[in-house]
Design an enzyme around this catalytic site. Structure first.
Site, PDB file in Angstrom:
ATOM      1  N   LYS A   1       0.799  -1.203   0.000  1.00  0.00           N
ATOM      2  CA  LYS A   1       0.000   0.000   0.000  1.00  0.00           C
ATOM      3  C   LYS A   1       0.845   1.273   0.000  1.00  0.00           C
ATOM      4  CE  LYS A   1      -2.697  -2.227   3.278  1.00  0.00           C
ATOM      5  NZ  LYS A   1      -3.441  -2.199   4.541  1.00  0.00           N
ATOM      6  N   GLY A   2       2.059   1.201   0.478  1.00  0.00           N
ATOM      7  CA  GLY A   2       2.851   2.392   0.768  1.00  0.00           C
ATOM      8  C   GLY A   2       3.007   3.396  -0.358  1.00  0.00           C
TER       9      GLY A   2
ATOM     10  N   GLU B   1       8.116   2.519  -5.580  1.00  0.00           N
ATOM     11  CA  GLU B   1       8.149   2.191  -4.155  1.00  0.00           C
ATOM     12  C   GLU B   1       8.016   3.445  -3.305  1.00  0.00           C
ATOM     13  OE1 GLU B   1       8.184   0.176  -1.771  1.00  0.00           O
ATOM     14  OE2 GLU B   1       9.239  -1.681  -2.187  1.00  0.00           O
ATOM     15  N   ASP B   2       7.555   3.270  -2.078  1.00  0.00           N
ATOM     16  CA  ASP B   2       7.518   4.400  -1.150  1.00  0.00           C
ATOM     17  C   ASP B   2       8.915   4.697  -0.586  1.00  0.00           C
ATOM     18  OD1 ASP B   2       7.567   2.024   0.344  1.00  0.00           O
ATOM     19  OD2 ASP B   2       6.013   2.644   1.755  1.00  0.00           O
TER      20      ASP B   2
ATOM     21  N   ASP C   1      14.644   0.916   2.355  1.00  0.00           N
ATOM     22  CA  ASP C   1      15.214   0.966   3.701  1.00  0.00           C
ATOM     23  C   ASP C   1      16.355  -0.062   3.756  1.00  0.00           C
ATOM     24  OD1 ASP C   1      15.259   1.619   6.486  1.00  0.00           O
ATOM     25  OD2 ASP C   1      13.874   0.007   6.956  1.00  0.00           O
TER      26      ASP C   1
ATOM     27  N   LYS D   1      16.682   5.494   2.576  1.00  0.00           N
ATOM     28  CA  LYS D   1      17.490   5.653   3.793  1.00  0.00           C
ATOM     29  C   LYS D   1      18.786   4.882   3.571  1.00  0.00           C
ATOM     30  CE  LYS D   1      13.687   5.338   7.134  1.00  0.00           C
ATOM     31  NZ  LYS D   1      13.155   4.428   8.174  1.00  0.00           N
TER      32      LYS D   1
ATOM     33  N   VAL E   1       9.597   7.308   9.532  1.00  0.00           N
ATOM     34  CA  VAL E   1       8.752   8.383   8.997  1.00  0.00           C
ATOM     35  C   VAL E   1       7.365   7.858   8.619  1.00  0.00           C
ATOM     36  CG1 VAL E   1      10.628   9.856   8.167  1.00  0.00           C
ATOM     37  CG2 VAL E   1       9.773   8.034   6.692  1.00  0.00           C
TER      38      VAL E   1
ATOM     39  N   ASP F   1       3.182   4.241   6.640  1.00  0.00           N
ATOM     40  CA  ASP F   1       2.382   3.979   7.837  1.00  0.00           C
ATOM     41  C   ASP F   1       3.224   3.601   9.045  1.00  0.00           C
ATOM     42  OD1 ASP F   1       3.119   1.335   6.725  1.00  0.00           O
ATOM     43  OD2 ASP F   1       1.863   0.570   8.345  1.00  0.00           O
TER      44      ASP F   1
ATOM     45  N   ARG G   1      -1.152   6.975   6.966  1.00  0.00           N
ATOM     46  CA  ARG G   1      -0.830   6.990   5.532  1.00  0.00           C
ATOM     47  C   ARG G   1      -1.395   8.232   4.835  1.00  0.00           C
ATOM     48  NH1 ARG G   1       1.258   1.964   3.958  1.00  0.00           N
ATOM     49  NH2 ARG G   1       0.421   0.145   5.018  1.00  0.00           N
TER      50      ARG G   1
HETATM   51  P1  IMP Z   1      12.996  -2.537   3.106  1.00  0.00           P
HETATM   52  O1  IMP Z   1      13.593  -2.594   4.476  1.00  0.00           O
HETATM   53  O2  IMP Z   1      13.853  -1.770   2.144  1.00  0.00           O
HETATM   54  O3  IMP Z   1      12.664  -3.922   2.624  1.00  0.00           O
HETATM   55  O4  IMP Z   1      11.630  -1.740   3.223  1.00  0.00           O
HETATM   56  C1  IMP Z   1      10.446  -2.425   3.457  1.00  0.00           C
HETATM   57  C2  IMP Z   1       9.258  -1.569   3.685  1.00  0.00           C
HETATM   58  O5  IMP Z   1       9.342  -1.083   5.021  1.00  0.00           O
HETATM   59  C3  IMP Z   1       9.052  -0.326   2.842  1.00  0.00           C
HETATM   60  O6  IMP Z   1       8.475  -0.554   1.586  1.00  0.00           O
HETATM   61  C4  IMP Z   1       8.104   0.438   3.747  1.00  0.00           C
HETATM   62  O7  IMP Z   1       6.775   0.004   3.539  1.00  0.00           O
HETATM   63  C5  IMP Z   1       8.575   0.044   5.137  1.00  0.00           C
HETATM   64  N1  IMP Z   1       9.377   1.121   5.751  1.00  0.00           N
HETATM   65  C6  IMP Z   1      10.707   1.238   5.838  1.00  0.00           C
HETATM   66  N2  IMP Z   1      11.073   2.357   6.485  1.00  0.00           N
HETATM   67  C7  IMP Z   1       9.909   2.957   6.834  1.00  0.00           C
HETATM   68  C8  IMP Z   1       9.595   4.185   7.545  1.00  0.00           C
HETATM   69  O8  IMP Z   1      10.450   4.972   7.981  1.00  0.00           O
HETATM   70  N3  IMP Z   1       8.276   4.447   7.694  1.00  0.00           N
HETATM   71  C9  IMP Z   1       7.283   3.634   7.223  1.00  0.00           C
HETATM   72  N4  IMP Z   1       7.529   2.505   6.546  1.00  0.00           N
HETATM   73  C10 IMP Z   1       8.829   2.166   6.373  1.00  0.00           C
HETATM   74 MG    MG Z   2       4.835  -0.496   5.074  1.00  0.00          MG
END
Ligand code: IMP
Ligand code: MG
Length: 179
Positions: A42-43, A98-99, A102, A130, A152, A158, A164
């Site tokens: 959803k992000g 993507e949102d 991370d 990040k 964030v 979220d 959101r």
């Molecule tokens: P990944 O760690 O790169 O796999 O990120 C996975 C998912 O974690 C992202 O698509 C977001 O939905 C969520 N996410 C990571 N950092 C944040 C944050 O600071 N706020 C909200 N969601 C986050």
């Molecule tokens: Mg998420």
């Protein structure tokens, strides 16, 4: 419980300006190609809606829904594809929207999964990144903003499925229990 958010980390005006730039760049890069813009829900819903309308070439729109298991604020890297694409992407130019990137684990999983569908090209566009939290190196082709290592919310992102719809990006200060 109602939370009060302080100064935005990224304002609505900054979002608007940057997304317009990304739209211009993507329109130029994909001119004459068969672009499928794939939103990762959803992000990415808010970013996707704005980005798609900033792109001035014909595109296909499609979405996937993913969920990742982990703690409240950290992904375990075990991503689950809850809902798949509605159209074939074979031979198409696919841009994943993507949102936030991370740890990089979600994007790594998606690139691997999507490569099997044999697109002509496969790239990644994220509103936020990040870099300090990366666990795996993933290619990010288009990036809205690099942000420091804070949790964030808003503009699609979220905390426990809330916030959101906040129209800007805010830092959520979490207690140890909440993280
Ligand atoms: P990944 O760690 O790169 O796999 O990120 C996975 C998912 O974690 C992202 O698509 C977001 O939905 C969520 N996410 C990571 N950092 C944040 C944050 O600071 N706020 C909200 N969601 C986050
Ligand atoms: Mg998420």
């Amino acid at each position: 419980m109602e939370r009060v958010f302080g100064r935005p980390l990224v304002t609505q005006e900054q979002m608007r300006t940057r997304i317009r730039e990304l739209g211009k760049q993507i329109s130029a890069d994909y001119a004459g190609k068969d672009l499928v813009l794939v939103g990762v829900l959803k992000g990415a819903y808010a970013f996707y809606a704005d980005l798609a309308r900033a792109i001035r070439i014909p595109i296909h729109i499609d979405f996937i829904v993913v969920s990742s298991y982990g703690s409240k604020t950290k992904t375990s890297g075990k991503v689950k594809l809850v809902t798949d694409l509605t159209e074939s992407i074979k031979g198409k130019d696919v841009l994943l929207v993507e949102d936030i990137v991370d740890s990089g684990l979600t994007v790594q999983y998606l690139l691997k999964t999507f490569a099997k569908k044999k697109p002509r090209s496969l790239k990644v566009c994220t509103l936020l990144s990040k870099p300090d939290r990366r666990q795996v190196a993933v290619p990010v082709d288009y990036e809205g903003f690099k942000i420091p290592n804070h949790y964030v919310v808003g503009y699609g992102l979220d905390y426990q499925q809330q916030y959101r719809n906040l129209p800007y990006l805010a830092v959520l200060d979490l207690t140890e229990d909440e993280a």
